[in-house]
Scaffold this active site. Structure first.
Site, PDB file in Angstrom:
ATOM      1  N   HIS A   1      13.655  29.934 -31.793  1.00  0.00           N
ATOM      2  CA  HIS A   1      13.364  28.811 -30.897  1.00  0.00           C
ATOM      3  C   HIS A   1      11.879  28.469 -31.052  1.00  0.00           C
ATOM      4  CE1 HIS A   1      12.514  26.964 -26.931  1.00  0.00           C
ATOM      5  NE2 HIS A   1      13.804  26.708 -26.858  1.00  0.00           N
TER       6      HIS A   1
ATOM      7  N   ASP B   1      12.543  38.195 -28.147  1.00  0.00           N
ATOM      8  CA  ASP B   1      12.880  37.015 -27.359  1.00  0.00           C
ATOM      9  C   ASP B   1      14.240  37.278 -26.719  1.00  0.00           C
ATOM     10  OD1 ASP B   1      13.727  34.646 -26.319  1.00  0.00           O
ATOM     11  OD2 ASP B   1      13.279  33.437 -28.099  1.00  0.00           O
TER      12      ASP B   1
ATOM     13  N   GLN C   1      18.077  34.571 -24.320  1.00  0.00           N
ATOM     14  CA  GLN C   1      19.538  34.390 -24.349  1.00  0.00           C
ATOM     15  C   GLN C   1      20.286  35.723 -24.257  1.00  0.00           C
ATOM     16  OE1 GLN C   1      20.905  31.542 -23.992  1.00  0.00           O
ATOM     17  NE2 GLN C   1      19.432  30.042 -24.744  1.00  0.00           N
TER      18      GLN C   1
ATOM     19  N   LYS D   1      17.833  30.807 -16.717  1.00  0.00           N
ATOM     20  CA  LYS D   1      19.043  30.947 -17.547  1.00  0.00           C
ATOM     21  C   LYS D   1      19.942  32.066 -17.044  1.00  0.00           C
ATOM     22  CE  LYS D   1      16.721  29.643 -21.874  1.00  0.00           C
ATOM     23  NZ  LYS D   1      17.044  28.229 -22.091  1.00  0.00           N
TER      24      LYS D   1
ATOM     25  N   CYS E   1      15.593  22.805 -29.702  1.00  0.00           N
ATOM     26  CA  CYS E   1      14.276  23.447 -29.899  1.00  0.00           C
ATOM     27  C   CYS E   1      14.328  24.458 -31.034  1.00  0.00           C
ATOM     28  CB  CYS E   1      13.758  24.093 -28.620  1.00  0.00           C
ATOM     29  SG  CYS E   1      13.520  22.930 -27.286  1.00  0.00           S
TER      30      CYS E   1
HETATM   31  N1  C6P Z   1      16.458  27.452 -24.870  1.00  0.00           N
HETATM   32  C1  C6P Z   1      18.289  25.877 -24.964  1.00  0.00           C
HETATM   33  O1  C6P Z   1      18.901  24.886 -24.577  1.00  0.00           O
HETATM   34  P1  C6P Z   1      12.163  28.486 -21.635  1.00  0.00           P
HETATM   35  O2  C6P Z   1      12.228  27.034 -21.969  1.00  0.00           O
HETATM   36  O3  C6P Z   1      10.756  29.020 -21.726  1.00  0.00           O
HETATM   37  O4  C6P Z   1      12.856  28.841 -20.381  1.00  0.00           O
HETATM   38  O5  C6P Z   1      13.002  29.257 -22.766  1.00  0.00           O
HETATM   39  C2  C6P Z   1      12.612  29.143 -24.101  1.00  0.00           C
HETATM   40  C3  C6P Z   1      13.596  29.770 -25.011  1.00  0.00           C
HETATM   41  C4  C6P Z   1      13.192  30.816 -25.810  1.00  0.00           C
HETATM   42  N2  C6P Z   1      14.042  31.452 -26.627  1.00  0.00           N
HETATM   43  C5  C6P Z   1      15.325  31.097 -26.730  1.00  0.00           C
HETATM   44  C6  C6P Z   1      16.224  31.848 -27.648  1.00  0.00           C
HETATM   45  C7  C6P Z   1      15.798  30.030 -25.964  1.00  0.00           C
HETATM   46  O6  C6P Z   1      17.083  29.686 -26.058  1.00  0.00           O
HETATM   47  C8  C6P Z   1      14.917  29.340 -25.090  1.00  0.00           C
HETATM   48  C9  C6P Z   1      15.382  28.154 -24.300  1.00  0.00           C
HETATM   49  C10 C6P Z   1      17.098  26.362 -24.175  1.00  0.00           C
HETATM   50  O7  C6P Z   1      18.642  26.510 -25.961  1.00  0.00           O
HETATM   51  C11 C6P Z   1      16.173  25.258 -23.807  1.00  0.00           C
HETATM   52  S1  C6P Z   1      15.360  24.540 -25.208  1.00  0.00           S
END
Ligand code: C6P
Length: 408
Positions: free
Chosen positions: A123, A200, A203, A226, A365
C-alpha cells in the site's frame, strides 16, 4: 462458529437502505469497517459522562478519562500480546505508523548506501514514507517481487536481503490480492541479516489472531477504523529498546518531561511519541472494539471470512469475462479484487451501487501493484465477520446485470 444473524444485529448500519427500498449490502470492509453498537455506545457514554483532557487534570473527571484512555491501551496491548502497554503508541492510523518510524527511527539509523527492502504489493502508506527517507539519505529501495498468482516470490530473498539491508517492511496481508504473507518466516529472514523488521498489519489485525511476540517483529502498525473501531485512532507497536532509543516524532505538550526556553527532555514511553491532546474517545472506542472482537474470537472471525471468501471466489468465477486477482481462498483473507472484460471497474462499482452494494474500485492505494498487472484499476469486494453468502449472491446477480447493461 459465529452466530452471524446475532452479529449483524449489533451493526445498526447493516439494517439501513442504500436507496429507498434498496437494502445496503456493505462489501467495502477493507477500506473501513462498520461499527457495532457497543463501540458507538462506549463513545457516546464517554462524551455524556466522562470527558475531560487526559494526563493533565487534578480533578476526578480528568482522572476518569485518563483511566479509560490508558485502559484502552492495555486492552490493545493484550489483543496483540505486546509485552507491555508502554509499547503501544496511539496514532491517527497505520499511515502515521510508517511515517513515525521513517522520520524518527529512519532519520537516526539510515545512511547513504543503506538499503530498505519492501515488496511490490505494498500500500502507498508502506512505500511513500520510505521513498522520502531514501531520497533524503541517499539510501536505496529494493523490492520483493510478486508472482502471477499474487503471492510473494521469495526465490531471490537471499539476494535481496543483505548486510546492507537496514529495514525490511512488508504487509501481513495485501489489500488487493488478499494474500496472507508468511510474516514469521520473513521476520526471521530479516533478522538473520541484522535488519529491523516492520509489519503492515492494517489488513491482518482486524481479521485474524496476531501475536507480536510470536512474530518477533520490531514494529507493527494498524488502524482502528478497519477493526470495528472509530476513525482517527491507530497503533504503532514497537520493540522497547528501539522505541527508547528513538527521538520524538512531534514536539509539544504531553511528550515532554521538562521544558526550558532553549531545550527539553522527553517523557517516558509511550507518551514520548504522543504530542498534544490525543484522540481520547477514539482510543476508548478502539478498546471496546477489541473487546468485541476478542469476545467473538479472532480464530472464529478468520474462519468465517475464509468460508465467505471461498464461496465468493467460486461464485464470482462463474461470471463470464471475470478475472480474479490473487491466490486461492486458502491463502488469502476476505478480499476479492476482480475485473470484467469490457467494463471499467468504476462502472462496475457505480452500477452495483444502484443495487445497494458498496464495493471499491480503483487502485486501492496500490498503484505499483496495478501497474505490474498492466491495469489501472480493479473492482474489489471485501468481507468481514458479518458478511453472508446471500450478500455475495446479490453481488453476483448484480454483476450479471452489469454485463447485460453493457450488452456483453
Ligand atoms: N487500505 C483500502 O481500501 P490507513 O489509511 O492509514 O488507515 O491505512 C493504510 C493502509 C495501510 N496498509 C494496508 C495494507 C491498507 O490496506 C491500508 C488502507 C484501505 O485498501 C484504504 S486505501
Amino acid at each position: 462458529m459465529l452466530d452471524i444473524a446475532k452479529i449483524r444485529a449489533d451493526f445498526p448500519i447493516l439494517a439501513t437502505e442504500a436507496y429507498p427500498g434498496v437494502p445496503l449490502i456493505y462489501l467495502d470492509n477493507a477500506a473501513s469497517s462498520q461499527k457495532p453498537l457497543p463501540v458507538i455506545q462506549a463513545m457516546s457514554d464517554y462524551y455524556q459522562g466522562h470527558h475531560a483532557n487526559v494526563h493533565r487534570g487534578i480533578h476526578k473527571l480528568s482522572e476518569d478519562a485518563t483511566n479509560l484512555y490508558e485502559g484502552a491501551r492495555e486492552k490493545v496491548a493484550r489483543f496483540i500480546n505486546a509485552p507491555d502497554s508502554s509499547q503501544i503508541v496511539w496514532l491517527r492510523n497505520a499511515t502515521e505508523g510508517f511515517n513515525l518510524v521513517a522520520y524518527s527511527w529512519g532519520r537516526a539509523n539510515i545512511q547513504a548506501g543503506d538499503e530498505i527492502l519492501l515488496t511490490e504489493m505494498e500500500h502507498h502508506a508502506n512505500l511513500v514514507p520510505w521513498q522520502i527517507l531514501a531520497e533524503e539519505k541517499g539510501a536505496a529501495l529494493r523490492f520483493v517481487p510478486f508472482a502471477a498468482d499474487g503471492t510473494l516470490d521469495l526465490s531471490n530473498l537471499g539476494d535481496l536481503l543483505t548486510e546492507k539491508t537496514k529495514l525490511f517492511s512488508f504487509t501481513a496481508m495485501s489489500n488487493v490480492f488478499g494474500t496472507i504473507n508468511p510474516v514469521k518466516e520473513l521476520v526471521e529472514a530479516g533478522h538473520a541479516v541484522g535488519a529491523v523488521v516492520m509489519v503492515d498489519a492494517a489488513q491482518s489485525v482486524p481479521h485474524m489472531p496476531v501475536d507480536v511476540q510470536a512474530l518477533d517483529c520490531d514494529f507493527l502498525t494498524f488502524s482502528g477504523h478497519k477493526m470495528c473501531g472509530p476513525t482517527g485512532i491507530g497503533v504503532l507497536y514497537g520493540r522497547r529498546e528501539l522505541l527508547e532509543a528513538m527521538p520524538p516524532f512531534m514536539g509539544g505538550g504531553d511528550m515532554i518531561r521538562r521544558v526550558h526556553l532553549t531545550h527539553s527532555s522527553w517523557n517516558d514511553l509511550p507518551w514520548k511519541f504522543e504530542a498534544g491532546t490525543p484522540s481520547i474517545v477514539e482510543a476508548i472506542g478502539l478498546g471496546t472494539a477489541v473487546d468485541y472482537l476478542a469476545n467473538l474470537g479472532m480464530d472464529n472471525i478468520h474462519a468465517h471470512e475464509q468460508f465467505i471468501t471461498n464461496y465468493a471466489l467460486e461464485a464470482l468465477s462463474e461470471v463470464t469475462g471475470v478475472t480474479i486477482y490473487g491466490p486461492p481462498a486458502s491463502q488469502k483473507g476476505g478480499v476479492a479484487a476482480f475485473t470484467i472484460k469490457g467494463v471499467h471497474p468504476h462502472d462496475i462499482a457505480e452500477l452495483v451501487d444502484k443495487d445497494g452494494i458498496a464495493i471499491r474500485a480503483g487502485h486501492h492505494c496500490a498503484m505499483p501493484l496495478h501497474k505490474k498487472l498492466g491495469i489501472s484499476a480493479t473492482a474489489r469486494a471485501s468481507f468481514y465477520l458479518h458478511t453472508t453468502t446471500g450478500e455475495v449472491d446479490k453481488l453476483v446477480e448484480s454483476l450479471h446485470r452489469v454485463r447485460q447493461i453493457f450488452r456483453l
